[in-house]
Design a protein around this motif. Structure first.
Motif, mmCIF file in Angstrom:
data_model
loop_
_atom_site.group_PDB
_atom_site.id
_atom_site.type_symbol
_atom_site.label_atom_id
_atom_site.label_comp_id
_atom_site.label_asym_id
_atom_site.label_seq_id
_atom_site.Cartn_x
_atom_site.Cartn_y
_atom_site.Cartn_z
ATOM 1 N N UNK A 1 19.106 9.214 -37.760
ATOM 2 C CA UNK A 1 19.831 8.431 -36.765
ATOM 3 C C UNK A 1 19.276 7.015 -36.623
ATOM 4 N N UNK A 2 17.963 6.864 -36.615
ATOM 5 C CA UNK A 2 17.365 5.544 -36.396
ATOM 6 C C UNK A 2 16.467 5.092 -37.542
ATOM 7 N N UNK A 3 16.639 5.670 -38.698
ATOM 8 C CA UNK A 3 15.755 5.310 -39.802
ATOM 9 C C UNK A 3 16.403 5.644 -41.143
ATOM 10 N N UNK A 4 15.902 4.994 -42.158
ATOM 11 C CA UNK A 4 16.322 5.294 -43.524
ATOM 12 C C UNK A 4 15.104 5.147 -44.428
ATOM 13 N N UNK A 5 15.066 5.961 -45.452
ATOM 14 C CA UNK A 5 13.972 5.883 -46.427
ATOM 15 C C UNK A 5 14.576 6.003 -47.817
ATOM 16 N N UNK A 6 14.165 5.115 -48.692
ATOM 17 C CA UNK A 6 14.539 5.211 -50.099
ATOM 18 C C UNK A 6 13.233 5.184 -50.881
ATOM 19 N N UNK A 7 13.067 6.130 -51.769
ATOM 20 C CA UNK A 7 11.855 6.196 -52.563
ATOM 21 C C UNK A 7 12.170 6.551 -53.996
ATOM 22 N N UNK A 8 11.231 6.276 -54.853
ATOM 23 C CA UNK A 8 11.412 6.574 -56.268
ATOM 24 C C UNK A 8 10.120 7.143 -56.827
ATOM 25 N N UNK A 9 10.262 7.985 -57.828
ATOM 26 C CA UNK A 9 9.126 8.516 -58.554
ATOM 27 C C UNK A 9 9.313 8.111 -60.014
ATOM 28 N N UNK A 10 8.335 7.378 -60.521
ATOM 29 C CA UNK A 10 8.353 6.935 -61.917
ATOM 30 C C UNK A 10 7.296 7.732 -62.661
ATOM 31 N N UNK A 11 7.677 8.346 -63.763
ATOM 32 C CA UNK A 11 6.727 9.118 -64.567
ATOM 33 C C UNK A 11 6.186 8.193 -65.660
ATOM 34 N N UNK A 12 4.935 7.781 -65.499
ATOM 35 C CA UNK A 12 4.315 6.883 -66.474
ATOM 36 C C UNK A 12 3.791 7.688 -67.658
#
Length: 142
Positions: free
Chosen positions: A45-56
């Motif tokens: 409702x009051x927040x958003x999160x965007x994340x990524x995982x990169x496999x090195x």
């Protein structure tokens, strides 16, 4: 992200590949064959999160972990689709990947290094138990 990986010599493309783990239209893959990065988001409702995982590196470890998980969940997955930057461009170190990503974003955005305040960290410690699986079931009815 795809542009940052291309700067390392990876034939990076955007899009889901058949049989990838955690499938998504915004995955970054190599040659249309190996998933290198996944994106996840959570909207509240009051927040958003965007994340990524990169496999090195260590795609073999990703496969070892995910094979039994996907089997236990009864989900389709092709382990051959799990890749890494190092599978595509041997010798790329974690720091090089980090630098390429930061440089790419710095070219378009004003990046500023920051830390959470001690108060925010303490609040997170206090609230963390509410987000454990057993606690979630109890608080979902509130």
């Amino acid at each position: 992200m795809a542009a940052a990986l291309r700067s390392l010599g990876v034939d990076a493309r955007i899009g889901e590949i058949p049989g990838e783990y955690c499938p998504g239209a915004h995955s970054v893959n190599a040659r249309g064959a190996k998933k290198l990065m996944g994106v996840g988001q959570r909207l509240l409702q009051h927040a958003a999160h965007v994340g990524a995982v990169v496999v090195v590196g260590g795609s073999d470890r990703i496969r070892r972990v995910l094979v039994p998980v996907y089997q236990a969940l009864g989900l389709e997955w092709d382990p051959a689709t799990a890749g890494s930057i190092q599978d595509e461009v041997p010798g790329v170190a974690w720091g090089q990947a980090e630098r390429a990503i930061l440089d790419h974003f710095a070219a378009s955005y004003d990046l500023q290094e920051s830390s959470l305040t001690p108060e925010a960290l303490e609040l997170a410690r206090q609230l963390e138990p509410r987000h454990r699986p057993a606690a979630r079931a109890e608080t979902d009815s509130l």
